[in-house]
Design a protein around this motif. Structure first.
Motif, PDB file in Angstrom:
ATOM      1  N   GLU A 172      11.879   4.936  -4.089  1.00  0.00           N
ATOM      2  CA  GLU A 172      10.215   5.361  -4.940  1.00  0.00           C
ATOM      3  C   GLU A 172       9.770   7.124  -4.847  1.00  0.00           C
ATOM      4  OE1 GLU A 172       5.375   5.275  -6.575  1.00  0.00           O
ATOM      5  OE2 GLU A 172       6.306   3.716  -4.760  1.00  0.00           O
ATOM      6  N   ALA A 173       9.766   7.375  -3.050  1.00  0.00           N
ATOM      7  CA  ALA A 173       9.272   8.862  -2.506  1.00  0.00           C
ATOM      8  C   ALA A 173      10.791   9.459  -2.884  1.00  0.00           C
ATOM      9  CB  ALA A 173       9.136   9.025  -0.907  1.00  0.00           C
ATOM     10  N   ARG A 174      12.254   8.804  -2.628  1.00  0.00           N
ATOM     11  CA  ARG A 174      13.075   9.742  -3.265  1.00  0.00           C
ATOM     12  C   ARG A 174      13.264   9.963  -4.378  1.00  0.00           C
ATOM     13  NH1 ARG A 174      18.195  10.477  -0.849  1.00  0.00           N
ATOM     14  NH2 ARG A 174      17.214   9.371   0.594  1.00  0.00           N
ATOM     15  N   ARG A 175      12.358   9.053  -5.662  1.00  0.00           N
ATOM     16  CA  ARG A 175      12.551   9.022  -6.950  1.00  0.00           C
ATOM     17  C   ARG A 175      11.204  10.435  -7.324  1.00  0.00           C
ATOM     18  NH1 ARG A 175      13.656   3.973  -6.837  1.00  0.00           N
ATOM     19  NH2 ARG A 175      11.504   3.236  -6.526  1.00  0.00           N
ATOM     20  N   LEU A 176      10.586  10.877  -6.629  1.00  0.00           N
ATOM     21  CA  LEU A 176       9.145  11.514  -6.909  1.00  0.00           C
ATOM     22  C   LEU A 176      10.004  13.372  -6.294  1.00  0.00           C
ATOM     23  CD1 LEU A 176       6.735   9.805  -5.735  1.00  0.00           C
ATOM     24  CD2 LEU A 176       6.887  10.562  -8.345  1.00  0.00           C
ATOM     25  N   LEU A 177      10.785  12.889  -5.643  1.00  0.00           N
ATOM     26  CA  LEU A 177      11.122  13.758  -5.055  1.00  0.00           C
ATOM     27  C   LEU A 177      12.106  14.680  -6.232  1.00  0.00           C
ATOM     28  CD1 LEU A 177      11.531  15.176  -1.502  1.00  0.00           C
ATOM     29  CD2 LEU A 177      13.708  15.776  -3.160  1.00  0.00           C
ATOM     30  N   VAL A 178      13.007  14.019  -5.968  1.00  0.00           N
ATOM     31  CA  VAL A 178      13.646  14.635  -7.492  1.00  0.00           C
ATOM     32  C   VAL A 178      13.586  14.834  -8.432  1.00  0.00           C
ATOM     33  CG1 VAL A 178      15.875  13.589  -9.144  1.00  0.00           C
ATOM     34  CG2 VAL A 178      15.803  13.118  -6.227  1.00  0.00           C
ATOM     35  N   LYS A 192       0.905  -0.954  -0.482  1.00  0.00           N
ATOM     36  CA  LYS A 192       0.093  -0.308  -0.195  1.00  0.00           C
ATOM     37  C   LYS A 192       0.246   1.573   0.296  1.00  0.00           C
ATOM     38  CE  LYS A 192      -3.167   0.535   2.650  1.00  0.00           C
ATOM     39  NZ  LYS A 192      -3.828   0.531   4.095  1.00  0.00           N
ATOM     40  N   PRO A 193       0.415   2.465  -0.720  1.00  0.00           N
ATOM     41  CA  PRO A 193       1.138   3.615  -1.407  1.00  0.00           C
ATOM     42  C   PRO A 193       1.241   4.304   0.418  1.00  0.00           C
ATOM     43  CG  PRO A 193       0.342   3.302  -2.629  1.00  0.00           C
ATOM     44  CD  PRO A 193      -0.310   2.123  -1.690  1.00  0.00           C
ATOM     45  N   ARG A 194       2.734   4.312   0.930  1.00  0.00           N
ATOM     46  CA  ARG A 194       2.048   5.559   2.285  1.00  0.00           C
ATOM     47  C   ARG A 194       2.456   6.576   2.263  1.00  0.00           C
ATOM     48  NH1 ARG A 194       5.641   1.854   6.482  1.00  0.00           N
ATOM     49  NH2 ARG A 194       6.873   2.141   4.421  1.00  0.00           N
ATOM     50  N   GLU A 195       2.264   7.589   2.785  1.00  0.00           N
ATOM     51  CA  GLU A 195       3.090   8.965   2.654  1.00  0.00           C
ATOM     52  C   GLU A 195       3.845   9.150   3.411  1.00  0.00           C
ATOM     53  OE1 GLU A 195       0.765  13.925   3.634  1.00  0.00           O
ATOM     54  OE2 GLU A 195       0.358  11.880   5.193  1.00  0.00           O
ATOM     55  N   PHE A 233      17.345  17.555   0.587  1.00  0.00           N
ATOM     56  CA  PHE A 233      15.930  17.447   1.319  1.00  0.00           C
ATOM     57  C   PHE A 233      16.009  16.610   2.471  1.00  0.00           C
ATOM     58  CE2 PHE A 233      16.744  14.538  -1.665  1.00  0.00           C
ATOM     59  CZ  PHE A 233      16.118  13.267  -1.046  1.00  0.00           C
ATOM     60  N   SER A 234      15.480  16.303   3.381  1.00  0.00           N
ATOM     61  CA  SER A 234      15.027  15.203   4.189  1.00  0.00           C
ATOM     62  C   SER A 234      14.109  14.804   4.201  1.00  0.00           C
ATOM     63  CB  SER A 234      15.001  16.124   6.004  1.00  0.00           C
ATOM     64  OG  SER A 234      14.384  15.123   6.652  1.00  0.00           O
ATOM     65  N   LEU A 235      13.975  13.545   4.232  1.00  0.00           N
ATOM     66  CA  LEU A 235      12.646  12.762   4.189  1.00  0.00           C
ATOM     67  C   LEU A 235      12.260  11.446   4.517  1.00  0.00           C
ATOM     68  CD1 LEU A 235      10.746  12.145   1.254  1.00  0.00           C
ATOM     69  CD2 LEU A 235      12.377  10.809   0.720  1.00  0.00           C
ATOM     70  N   HIS A 236      11.108  11.544   5.393  1.00  0.00           N
ATOM     71  CA  HIS A 236      10.440  10.575   6.497  1.00  0.00           C
ATOM     72  C   HIS A 236       8.915   9.920   6.386  1.00  0.00           C
ATOM     73  CE1 HIS A 236       9.070  13.868   8.278  1.00  0.00           C
ATOM     74  NE2 HIS A 236       8.193  13.180   9.348  1.00  0.00           N
ATOM     75  N   ASN A 237       9.113   8.579   6.792  1.00  0.00           N
ATOM     76  CA  ASN A 237       7.651   8.458   6.688  1.00  0.00           C
ATOM     77  C   ASN A 237       6.977   8.402   7.858  1.00  0.00           C
ATOM     78  OD1 ASN A 237       5.931   5.834   7.188  1.00  0.00           O
ATOM     79  ND2 ASN A 237       5.392   5.733   4.991  1.00  0.00           N
ATOM     80  N   GLU A 238       5.746   8.165   8.834  1.00  0.00           N
ATOM     81  CA  GLU A 238       6.071   8.693  10.227  1.00  0.00           C
ATOM     82  C   GLU A 238       5.993   7.126  10.166  1.00  0.00           C
ATOM     83  OE1 GLU A 238       4.835  11.223  11.800  1.00  0.00           O
ATOM     84  OE2 GLU A 238       5.739  12.791  10.632  1.00  0.00           O
ATOM     85  N   SER A 294       4.898  16.500   0.139  1.00  0.00           N
ATOM     86  CA  SER A 294       4.306  15.080   1.008  1.00  0.00           C
ATOM     87  C   SER A 294       4.047  14.393  -1.071  1.00  0.00           C
ATOM     88  CB  SER A 294       3.342  15.060   1.450  1.00  0.00           C
ATOM     89  OG  SER A 294       3.222  16.012   3.072  1.00  0.00           O
ATOM     90  N   TYR A 295       4.339  12.689  -0.346  1.00  0.00           N
ATOM     91  CA  TYR A 295       4.723  12.349  -1.363  1.00  0.00           C
ATOM     92  C   TYR A 295       3.826  11.048  -1.527  1.00  0.00           C
ATOM     93  CZ  TYR A 295       8.216  15.428  -3.338  1.00  0.00           C
ATOM     94  OH  TYR A 295       8.664  16.963  -3.730  1.00  0.00           O
ATOM     95  N   TRP A 296       3.439  10.406  -2.380  1.00  0.00           N
ATOM     96  CA  TRP A 296       2.075   9.369  -1.373  1.00  0.00           C
ATOM     97  C   TRP A 296       3.594   7.941  -2.576  1.00  0.00           C
ATOM     98  CZ3 TRP A 296      -0.912   7.463   1.785  1.00  0.00           C
ATOM     99  CH2 TRP A 296      -1.810   8.715   2.521  1.00  0.00           C
ATOM    100  N   ALA A 297       3.558   6.872  -1.762  1.00  0.00           N
ATOM    101  CA  ALA A 297       4.572   6.001  -3.004  1.00  0.00           C
ATOM    102  C   ALA A 297       4.759   4.539  -1.720  1.00  0.00           C
ATOM    103  CB  ALA A 297       6.202   6.885  -2.479  1.00  0.00           C
ATOM    104  N   THR A 298       4.727   3.606  -2.316  1.00  0.00           N
ATOM    105  CA  THR A 298       5.274   2.360  -2.008  1.00  0.00           C
ATOM    106  C   THR A 298       7.008   1.859  -0.542  1.00  0.00           C
ATOM    107  OG1 THR A 298       5.623   1.201  -3.893  1.00  0.00           O
ATOM    108  CG2 THR A 298       3.614   1.713  -3.057  1.00  0.00           C
ATOM    109  N   THR A 299       7.471   3.281  -0.857  1.00  0.00           N
ATOM    110  CA  THR A 299       9.031   2.475  -0.815  1.00  0.00           C
ATOM    111  C   THR A 299       9.325   4.279  -0.490  1.00  0.00           C
ATOM    112  OG1 THR A 299      10.273   2.740  -2.736  1.00  0.00           O
ATOM    113  CG2 THR A 299       9.045   0.515  -2.157  1.00  0.00           C
ATOM    114  N   SER A 300      10.759   4.363   0.165  1.00  0.00           N
ATOM    115  CA  SER A 300      11.252   4.979   0.546  1.00  0.00           C
ATOM    116  C   SER A 300      11.950   5.826  -1.294  1.00  0.00           C
ATOM    117  CB  SER A 300      12.745   5.131   1.388  1.00  0.00           C
ATOM    118  OG  SER A 300      13.128   4.457   1.405  1.00  0.00           O
TER     119      SER A 300
END
Length: 63
Positions: A34-40, A5-8, A49-54, A26-32
């Motif tokens: 994937e979120a990093r690729r979206l951000l870049v 499931k995608p996580r924020e 940047f700093s990227l984290h999931n709660e 904020s990015y919705w992705a299944t892995t960190s």
């Protein structure tokens, strides 16, 4: 195979101008990764940047 499931993932992107605050995103992705690729893709590869999931932030880290 079960689909994840995608996580924020939340990010703070720092600007080159020290007088301006960091930008939040904020990015919705299944892995960190994937979120990093979206951000870049959105902000460029040279961005700081700093990227984290709660959920991940609540788990213990070991060195």
């Amino acid at each position: 195979m079960t689909k994840k499931k995608p996580r924020e993932y939340k990010a703070v992107i720092w600007t080159q101008d020290p007088t301006r605050p960091g930008q939040r995103a904020s990015y919705w992705a299944t892995t960190s990764e994937e979120a990093r690729r979206l951000l870049v893709h959105e902000h460029g590869k040279d961005v700081v940047f700093s990227l984290h999931n709660e959920e991940d932030a609540k788990t213990p880290r070991y060195e």
